[in-house]
Design a protein around this motif. Structure first.
Motif, PDB file in Angstrom:
ATOM      1  N   CYS A   1       0.896  -1.160  -0.077  1.00 23.51           N
ATOM      2  CA  CYS A   1       0.087   0.016  -0.036  1.00 23.51           C
ATOM      3  C   CYS A   1       0.730   1.213   0.026  1.00 23.51           C
TER       4      CYS A   1
ATOM      5  N   GLN B   1      -8.511  -2.044  -6.228  1.00 22.33           N
ATOM      6  CA  GLN B   1      -9.869  -1.910  -5.565  1.00 22.33           C
ATOM      7  C   GLN B   1      -9.139  -1.597  -3.998  1.00 22.33           C
ATOM      8  N   VAL B   2      -9.606  -0.479  -3.295  1.00 19.17           N
ATOM      9  CA  VAL B   2      -9.125   0.010  -2.263  1.00 19.17           C
ATOM     10  C   VAL B   2     -10.065  -0.746  -1.056  1.00 19.17           C
ATOM     11  N   LYS B   3     -11.687  -0.628  -1.581  1.00 21.60           N
ATOM     12  CA  LYS B   3     -12.431  -1.218  -0.578  1.00 21.60           C
ATOM     13  C   LYS B   3     -12.219  -2.423   0.172  1.00 21.60           C
ATOM     14  N   PRO B   4     -11.902  -3.660  -0.595  1.00 21.18           N
ATOM     15  CA  PRO B   4     -11.624  -4.956  -0.130  1.00 21.18           C
ATOM     16  C   PRO B   4     -10.016  -4.879   0.885  1.00 21.18           C
TER      17      PRO B   4
ATOM     18  N   LEU C   1      -9.306  -2.119   2.655  1.00 20.09           N
ATOM     19  CA  LEU C   1      -9.632  -1.363   3.767  1.00 20.09           C
ATOM     20  C   LEU C   1     -10.935  -2.395   4.647  1.00 20.09           C
ATOM     21  N   GLU C   2     -11.621  -3.244   4.006  1.00 16.26           N
ATOM     22  CA  GLU C   2     -12.254  -4.233   4.883  1.00 16.26           C
ATOM     23  C   GLU C   2     -11.456  -5.147   5.694  1.00 16.26           C
TER      24      GLU C   2
ATOM     25  N   SER D   1      -9.731  -2.635   8.540  1.00 15.25           N
ATOM     26  CA  SER D   1     -10.766  -2.213   9.545  1.00 15.25           C
ATOM     27  C   SER D   1     -10.871  -3.365  10.492  1.00 15.25           C
TER      28      SER D   1
ATOM     29  N   GLN E   1     -11.402  10.204   2.137  1.00 12.22           N
ATOM     30  CA  GLN E   1     -12.831   9.818   2.128  1.00 12.22           C
ATOM     31  C   GLN E   1     -12.911   7.994   2.099  1.00 12.22           C
ATOM     32  N   HIS E   2     -12.274   7.433   1.366  1.00 10.83           N
ATOM     33  CA  HIS E   2     -12.300   6.075   1.483  1.00 10.83           C
ATOM     34  C   HIS E   2     -11.918   5.581   2.880  1.00 10.83           C
TER      35      HIS E   2
ATOM     36  N   ASP F   1     -15.004   6.353   5.206  1.00  5.83           N
ATOM     37  CA  ASP F   1     -16.337   5.609   4.644  1.00  5.83           C
ATOM     38  C   ASP F   1     -15.965   4.308   5.286  1.00  5.83           C
ATOM     39  N   ALA F   2     -14.734   3.757   5.467  1.00  6.15           N
ATOM     40  CA  ALA F   2     -14.377   2.398   5.962  1.00  6.15           C
ATOM     41  C   ALA F   2     -14.909   2.205   7.482  1.00  6.15           C
TER      42      ALA F   2
END
Length: 613
Positions: A302, A311-314, A316-317, A320, A350-351, A354-355
């Motif tokens: 990272c 994809q950043v969302k996976p 951050l999941e 978290s 913001q990502h 949102d996490a």
């Protein structure tokens, strides 16, 4: 947003590689190119030879030069030099531990299934070079160092799997000493491509494990790029799907080393699609040691600018969940990954918001370990560099009371510096956010740090106070003055050559003086009396302003002249009209004035009663 209110991101005090070697990182040597068995070019320590006439002539007009590749290599070289000069230089992890238990033998059904399911080995050497070396060529000191390795090299290039495994184990044991000379000898032996080929021997998981171990330790040295370019990266990514846990663990370790070396190595790892198979490693039944390595490798990947296709969302999941770990190493690397995402992804802040990780990050500010507190506060400092709406999220999560407690404790300088940076970014926001800082009783600590702390912390505290003075209401400015911020803020003007900081302090003083005009008219003094201008004069701030006329920046000069002409025109004119003589009366009066302390500012209401405009 005014220039003085520009949010400033935090600085990363942690480099992206981990020390893999108890002996410390290996120091670089001057390298020249030498062809290996496969025709690739490996970096070798040699005394440079005098180029031939043809070579010198060709140097003037090199054919087929790849300008982009040359530029990237120069950039990598510059970054490496910068990292070596940093206080917390690059650190890597080295496998320096007992050998793991033997893995499944090739005859077992699981191994056979793996051999048929996985793709065949990719391009690489399958046999030693057919042309033997010239025995009549003169031997050098470097060649004599390889005498002890010749038998091991022959075994590595043999067709017998048992001999290959035996020699690979011997190479791995040699690398356990962590010496740079050992790494150089193995590089000279031209066996790196062979070890990369062993990574695809799915029917021999023990050979895969030992070869991966060897390449991991070489990647922990200053020759990581050789591992990245010998064809090992794609094979390591493939090994993340191995049925053997030890092999998967070793592959993660090696990929983390490669990604941590320099931007070009990290790009190679990303180009081979490492993110998805690496995220698949995070399972509930993982051992703590494996989870540590996986989290560390993820944080290294990272680091820097992530490609748009990632994809950043996976990611951050997973992070978290990791930031709730009780293990300090996992917790620290997960927080570093959050900081990297905030800094290296478009709309990264913001990502992260949102996490839903801010509540836990703020909670971790009360962690007892400074090793955890540093990545946590660095990530929060990066979030505080966002817009006012994003900053309000961490304010509502209770960051300010935590910072108040942090300022009251004896933490290292870099942690307090990041704390002051967060405060300065919050005070660069709205009046309501400035009021929240005042209500948390943080300004007392900021003024104290501005007076007594180290230079770096003073600078950040000056930003916090000047931002609050520039954007605060009259009541808030009155509070700041009552806490003694004017004198140390005036001292900043002549102690730093940072143009932005000096200009921000001048803008803060300008807003203070404007509020002083209103306070003078509302007070018992005459309408022409500005109590704040008088206080700046008595504490020596006027002398500092006059010295700034020679600062060498047009914007600073114009603002200084504006302040001098607007608030001290009579004092400046009187100084210009003074006679050259020094009579005793004037000397006595001057001494008396210098001896008298500055008059204290008028009393103000309690912080909770201050109202914003």
């Amino acid at each position: 947003m005014d220039r003085h209110q520009q949010k400033r991101p935090g600085t990363n005090n942690r480099s992206k590689k981990k020390a893999r070697n108890k002996h410390g990182p290996v120091r670089p040597h001057q390298l020249l190119n030498r062809p290996n068995r496969t025709g690739l070019s490996l970096a070798m320590p040699r005394i440079p030879r005098r180029p031939s006439d043809e070579a010198r002539r060709a140097a003037y007009r090199p054919p087929g030069v790849d300008c982009g590749r040359s530029r990237r290599r120069r950039l990598d070289h510059i970054l490496v030099l910068r990292r070596r000069n940093r206080d917390a230089g690059l650190f890597k992890r080295r496998r320096d531990e007992p050998a793991p238990a033997p893995v499944a033998a090739p005859s077992e059904p699981a191994a056979d299934a793996t051999a048929t399911a996985l793709p065949p080995p990719s391009s690489g050497p399958s046999s030693p070079p057919s042309v033997p070396p010239d025995v009549d060529a003169p031997r050098t000191a470097a060649d004599s160092e390889l005498d002890g390795l010749s038998e091991m090299v022959d075994k590595v290039w043999s067709d017998d799997t048992a001999s290959q495994l035996e020699a690979t184990v011997e190479f791995r044991k040699l690398l356990s000493d962590g010496k740079n000379s050992t790494v150089i000898k193995i590089i000279r032996a031209d066996v790196l491509p062979r070890f990369a080929e062993f990574l695809s021997r799915h029917a021999s998981p023990q050979l895969q494990m030992e070869a991966a171990w060897v390449l991991t330790n070489i990647a922990a040295s200053d020759y990581t790029l050789l591992v990245a370019e010998c064809g090992a990266v794609q094979r390591f990514v493939d090994l993340l799907g191995s049925p053997n846990a030890n092999v998967r663990h070793q592959a993660m370790w090696a990929l983390g080393n490669i990604a941590a070396d320099m931007p070009s190595c990290r790009e190679i790892v990303l180009d081979h699609g490492v993110v998805t198979p690496l995220l698949a490693q995070f399972k509930e039944d993982m051992k703590v040691s494996v989870l540590r390595t996986a989290t560390w490798a993820l944080s290294n990947i990272c680091f820097g600018k992530l490609p748009v296709e990632v994809q950043v969302k996976p990611i951050l999941e997973i992070i978290s969940l990791l930031i709730h770990s009780a293990d300090e190493k996992i917790l620290a690397d997960a927080c570093w990954a959050l900081y990297y995402i905030c800094d290296g992804v478009e709309d990264g802040i913001q990502h992260v918001l949102d996490a839903g990780v801010c509540h836990q990050l703020v909670k971790l500010l009360m962690h007892a370990s400074a090793n955890i507190l540093l990545p946590v506060i660095t990530a929060l400092a990066r979030i505080s560099a966002g817009d006012d709406t994003q900053v309000q999220v961490i304010v509502e999560k209770g960051i300010l009371p935590c910072l108040t407690q942090l300022f009251a404790r004896n933490y290292p300088k870099n942690i307090k510096k990041q704390a002051c940076l967060i405060v300065s970014n919050i005070t660069a926001g709205s009046k309501e956010q400035i009021q929240a800082v005042i209500d948390a009783d943080i300004m007392n600590h900021a003024v104290a740090l501005l007076k007594t702390a180290e230079s770096d912390i003073k600078k950040e505290a000056a930003w916090a106070i000047s931002n609050a003075a520039s954007g605060g209401s009259n009541d808030q400015i009155q509070y700041l003055v009552s806490r003694g911020c004017l004198e140390p803020l005036c001292n900043v003007l002549t102690h730093y050559q940072d143009v932005d900081l000096v200009y921000a302090c001048l803008e803060g003083l300008e807003n203070v003086l404007k509020a002083g005009e209103i306070a003078g008219k509302e007070g018992k003094e005459s309408a022409a009396m500005n109590p704040y201008a008088q206080f700046i004069l008595e504490c020596g701030g006027l002398d500092n302003l006059e010295e700034l006329q020679d600062f060498g920046n047009d914007e600073v000069y114009k603002l200084v002249m504006k302040l001098l002409e607007s608030y001290w025109d009579e004092e400046v004119s009187d100084d210009l009209n003074l006679p050259a003589s020094n009579c005793d009366t004037e000397t006595v009066e001057t001494a008396a004035e210098e001896a008298s302390p500055p008059s204290p500012p008028p009393p103000i209401p309690a912080p909770g009663s201050i109202k914003t405009e």
